[in-house]
Design an enzyme around this catalytic site. Sequence first.
Site, PDB file in Angstrom:
ATOM      1  N   SER A  49      20.376 -37.939  11.106  1.00  0.00           N
ATOM      2  CA  SER A  49      20.168 -38.461  12.459  1.00  0.00           C
ATOM      3  C   SER A  49      21.469 -38.719  13.205  1.00  0.00           C
ATOM      4  CB  SER A  49      19.344 -39.751  12.407  1.00  0.00           C
ATOM      5  OG  SER A  49      18.034 -39.491  11.961  1.00  0.00           O
TER       6      SER A  49
ATOM      7  N   ASP B 284      25.190 -37.434  -3.666  1.00  0.00           N
ATOM      8  CA  ASP B 284      25.278 -36.437  -4.737  1.00  0.00           C
ATOM      9  C   ASP B 284      26.078 -35.193  -4.371  1.00  0.00           C
ATOM     10  OD1 ASP B 284      23.629 -38.140  -6.170  1.00  0.00           O
ATOM     11  OD2 ASP B 284      21.793 -37.071  -5.598  1.00  0.00           O
TER      12      ASP B 284
ATOM     13  N   GLU C  99       0.824  -1.202   0.000  1.00  0.00           N
ATOM     14  CA  GLU C  99       0.000   0.000   0.000  1.00  0.00           C
ATOM     15  C   GLU C  99       0.862   1.258   0.000  1.00  0.00           C
ATOM     16  OE1 GLU C  99      -2.181  -3.149   2.546  1.00  0.00           O
ATOM     17  OE2 GLU C  99      -0.119  -2.587   2.013  1.00  0.00           O
TER      18      GLU C  99
ATOM     19  N   GLU D 269      13.591 -31.731  -1.367  1.00  0.00           N
ATOM     20  CA  GLU D 269      14.236 -32.474  -2.453  1.00  0.00           C
ATOM     21  C   GLU D 269      15.104 -33.533  -1.797  1.00  0.00           C
ATOM     22  OE1 GLU D 269      16.053 -30.594  -5.780  1.00  0.00           O
ATOM     23  OE2 GLU D 269      14.748 -28.817  -5.663  1.00  0.00           O
TER      24      GLU D 269
END
Length: 361
Positions: free
Chosen positions: A219, A197, A46, A287
């Site tokens: 973990s 990866d 605004e 992901e």
Amino acid sequence: MQLALDWAAKGMFITAPNPRVGCVIVRDGRVIGAGHTLAAGQAHAEVQALRDAAARGNPVRGATAYVTLEPCSHHGRTPPCADALVEAGLARVVAAMEDPNPLVAGQGMARLRAAGIVAESGLMAAEAREMNIGFFSRMERGLPWVRMKAAASLDGHTALHNGRSQWITSQPARDDGHWWRARACAILTGIGTVLEDDPQMTVRAVDTPRQPQRIVIDSRLQISPDARILQGGGTLVVAAQADAAREALLRERGAEVLMLPNASGKVDLPALLRELGRRQVNELHVEAGFKLNGSLLREGCVDELLLYLAPTLLGDAQGLFDLPRLDDLAGQRRLAFHQVKQIGPDLRILARFPGAPASLS
């Protein structure tokens, strides 16, 4: 209001933890000012629209403002937008919907009406909610909106039996995935993906002024201090088994270590979502590999699937989710298609679980 929504979209990557809001000021059917909410602590939509009108030399007294979310009525990092509209002398304010924030929740519209401004809401409310689906989730449930992304073949496989997965989908699909990363407050992955990866988990294919926070579920604190996902600092490593030496190494790399064990010695995933809600995470982008994907689904931690399907078949290969075998179809979990769109040669499917906010057609 559609134009106001278009303006709100300009702030897609920058406003968190605040909502994405757009505002358009109109007089005699002509737009005389427009703007969108900036980064947290900066001007809201605004005020930006009022400034734009002033810069154009357009007086706003007696005009109508269309805004995609109820003007705020409280002092946060910025003054109340409702007060700014009152002081500017607008005659009418049309909001797409009321703000779910308990600090506002109708008070902004009430303040406008008390000042003699005609204040209405409900125009294109579904579209406005969709723009801020994570903000509404956090305000209403105390939880981020969790979107799980995966890329697979048409027969539902994400990698070959030997783990190779680059690349199943096309470059356009991969670039599109980065757009979804960029709109999220945080990106979550698991230690399996990090070890296999060594991803960066950053936004690279689209321009964005900020990177989402990176979160690793680990973990047993197996992550290497040299993992690329730790580069740049700020990564949150969530563990269940303490190891003072490893924790110290990670903190030296600028990471935060959070212990959240459940009764099984694994990370308490629902507790993590509650913690992220407290940390003002609106949208969480997942992901991860099929094991963590399965755990999140089994524990009811996912609101939406973002699936990219390539027109290929991989045969006997790794699946999307590690879920238990069913002996009866009564145990299946149904979703509703929210959107299906072709991206390059691939399909992008958004599917939501029942109980998630109503989807748009």
